[in-house]
Design an enzyme around this catalytic site. Structure first.
Site, mmCIF file in Angstrom:
data_model
loop_
_atom_site.group_PDB
_atom_site.id
_atom_site.type_symbol
_atom_site.label_atom_id
_atom_site.label_comp_id
_atom_site.label_asym_id
_atom_site.label_seq_id
_atom_site.Cartn_x
_atom_site.Cartn_y
_atom_site.Cartn_z
ATOM 1 N N ASP A 210 0.827 -1.203 0.000
ATOM 2 C CA ASP A 210 0.000 0.000 0.000
ATOM 3 C C ASP A 210 0.860 1.252 0.000
ATOM 4 O O ASP A 210 1.897 1.303 0.671
ATOM 5 C CB ASP A 210 -0.900 -0.012 1.242
ATOM 6 C CG ASP A 210 -1.800 1.199 1.324
ATOM 7 O OD1 ASP A 210 -2.766 1.271 0.540
ATOM 8 O OD2 ASP A 210 -1.539 2.080 2.164
ATOM 9 N N GLU A 260 1.454 -0.440 -5.006
ATOM 10 C CA GLU A 260 0.525 0.655 -5.300
ATOM 11 C C GLU A 260 1.379 1.895 -5.506
ATOM 12 O O GLU A 260 1.813 2.545 -4.558
ATOM 13 C CB GLU A 260 -0.465 0.870 -4.153
ATOM 14 C CG GLU A 260 -1.486 1.961 -4.482
ATOM 15 C CD GLU A 260 -2.309 2.387 -3.290
ATOM 16 O OE1 GLU A 260 -3.475 2.780 -3.500
ATOM 17 O OE2 GLU A 260 -1.806 2.357 -2.150
#
Length: 533
Positions: A210, A260
């Site tokens: 993330d 990401e």
């Protein structure tokens, strides 16, 4: 249903994989408390095997106060009690693998929960403060934040610093409940490498990272200046040493990473995909692209070009847990996606959006590389505009109530049309709208024209045709508004985004269509086909 099947390419399965994103809280509720859980996922594994996906990516399932949907992690080595137990997670990983489905977990290295033991010790004045970014304030009495960095929540004017009673401030690029870690401290690096080993040893095949470009900060924490290079907290060069170290951990377990990484600079984006760093990264250009032939072709070309120098496969995704659902987005005047443009009451033509979403599914599944499918996309679920008193997403509140937030794509899934709450389980944590049962998986499985049947058929063709997945793509001559390209082994994909019907290239077989051809054998607007030359 749910029989084990071999992965198509065992050695580099991730280069062509179809990976299904599971947002556990909204997938299926096994214990009837209204919150999705691991028991619910385990019960639905046969459905996922029948659908034909290669892997599951789970959003954070760790112990968390849920200030930001689980992205505020309090303990990486335990499962949140709302979802189940660590033993149950281990069973899920093993049971999925028996069905030929691998598992990817989510790691959130930029920050932890304010309930994490490290931060609690830091608040008490311990040496753990060095693991975060604590600073005195500016101004005569330290009453001003240490710098002026903007929040990572789009449209939010909220500060990224919170002051404590002792006068110090701490940094949080997201919510105050998510304090940023100090990645210059060796204990932070060591802890995350141990977390990676912990999950690889439990059988996961990969890790999604993330906010992968945010970890490293300029140690001086200077004010933000638009266009300054290097940026004080995005895409700093120090990150690559972190990910090279992580890669050595993953290689020991034959694991993979997907990052990401939101970056406008394609050259800098590609650096994360060098052979000794991450394996893949999400393609946000394609996800946010409008339903426009020229824009989509440019996005595809640029994506393939930026991956080519490092030999990494592209990834394709239409929607995720943060983004307006595809059926809704493609049914609007503005078919692109921008966090800052989200608004309540946007007019939507769902019938048009459904046609386009079906065509987009065949387009994405025919492109070179791997594909991510967010749960419920295979059911053609629309975005839900929730009542104001039901919204839980902090993005909504930090915008002052102007942003609808992300909960509209997180409404719990409909499984059984005749069951209470459409078969999700107990009274869902987010309310399901009227007519939600019309999208139920059991109803769609019996309808050969449904979105679920289309996805199932596409994944079967993709699995049996080696020409799809990773490999070359060649554009074909086509009318304006039409995307037409060839893959290997004589496979063709044609997508009509023009206003009227178009002819098809010469072919020997129509393998699959997102909708029927017209009476003259022409391809109607907003329709896609897979052909064999």
């Amino acid at each position: 249903m749910g029989q084990p099947r071999p992965a198509r390419n065992q050695s580099a399965w991730w280069r062509s994989a179809v990976i299904y994103q599971v947002y556990v809280r909204s997938f299926a509720d096994g214990d009837g408390d209204g919150t999705g859980d691991l028991a619910g996922v385990r019960a639905r594994l046969p459905y996922l095997a029948e659908l034909g996906v290669d892997a599951l990516w789970f959003n954070p399932w760790y112990r968390s106060p849920m200030a930001d949907g689980g992205y505020d992690v309090a303990d990486y080595r335990s499962i949140d009690p709302a979802f189940g137990t660590l033993a149950e997670a281990e069973k899920l990983i093993a049971e999925a693998r028996e069905l030929g489905i691998r598992t990817l977990v989510d790691i959130v290295p930029n920050h932890v929960s304010d309930q994490h033991p490290w931060f609690q010790a830091a608040l008490a004045g311990g040496p753990e403060r060095e693991l975060f970014h604590f600073r005195p304030g500016r101004g005569e009495h330290g009453e001003l934040p240490p710098n002026d960095w903007p929040s990572q929540f789009a449209g939010s004017s909220e500060p990224v610093w919170t002051r404590l009673p002792d006068g110090d401030w701490y940094l949080h690029l997201f919510t105050p409940e998510q304090p940023d870690l100090n990645w210059e401290h060796p204990a932070v690096r060591q802890e995350h490498e141990e977390i990676l080993r912990f999950w690889f040893e439990r059988g996961v095949a990969g890790v999604r990272i993330d906010s992968a470009a945010l970890l490293a900060k300029d140690p001086d924490l200077p004010d933000y200046v638009e266009g300054r290079d290097p940026n004080p907290y995005v895409d700093r060069d120090e990150l690559h040493d972190i990910y090279r170290s992580w890669r050595s951990v993953a290689d020991a377990y034959d694991g993979i990473f997907v990052g990401e990484v939101w970056l406008p600079d394609s050259e800098r984006f590609a650096r994360y995909l060098r052979p000794d760093e991450l394996h893949t990264a999400f393609n946000f250009s394609f996800l946010s692209c409008p339903w426009d032939a020229g824009r989509l072709r440019t996005s595809i070309d640029e994506t393939l070009a930026e991956h080519a120098p490092v030999g990494a496969p592209a990834t394709w995704v239409l929607c995720n847990h943060d983004v307006t659902r595809t059926v809704t987005r493609y049914g609007r005047t503005d078919t692109g996606f921008d966090f800052t443009a989200k608004a309540f009451g946007t007019p939507t033509d769902l019938a048009l959006g459904n046609r386009r979403a079906r065509a987009a599914a065949l387009l994405s599944l025919a492109l070179p590389g791997s594909v991510y499918v967010y749960q419920g996309e295979e059911l053609g679920l629309p975005e839900v505009e929730l009542p104001l008193d039901s919204i839980q997403d902090p993005m909504h509140f930090r915008s002052g109530g102007t942003d609808p937030g992300r909960d509209g794509c997180r409404v719990p899934l409909p499984w059984d049309a005749e069951a209470p709450y459409a078969g999700f389980g107990g009274d869902p944590w987010l309310p399901q709208p009227a007519g939600w049962s019309d999208y139920a998986a059991d109803r769609q499985s019996e309808d050969p024209a449904s979105m679920l049947s289309l996805y199932g058929a596409a994944l079967r063709v993709r699995r049996t045709e080696p020409g799809f997945g990773d490999g070359p793509l060649s554009w074909l001559a086509a009318d304006e508004g039409v995307l037409a390209f060839a893959r290997t082994d004589g496979l063709l994909c044609v997508v009509n985004l023009a206003d009227g019907p178009v002819g098809l290239p010469e072919h020997s077989q129509l393998l699959l269509g997102s909708g029927p051809l017209d009476a003259d054998g022409l391809l109607p607007p907003d329709t896609a086909v897979w052909l064999r030359a």
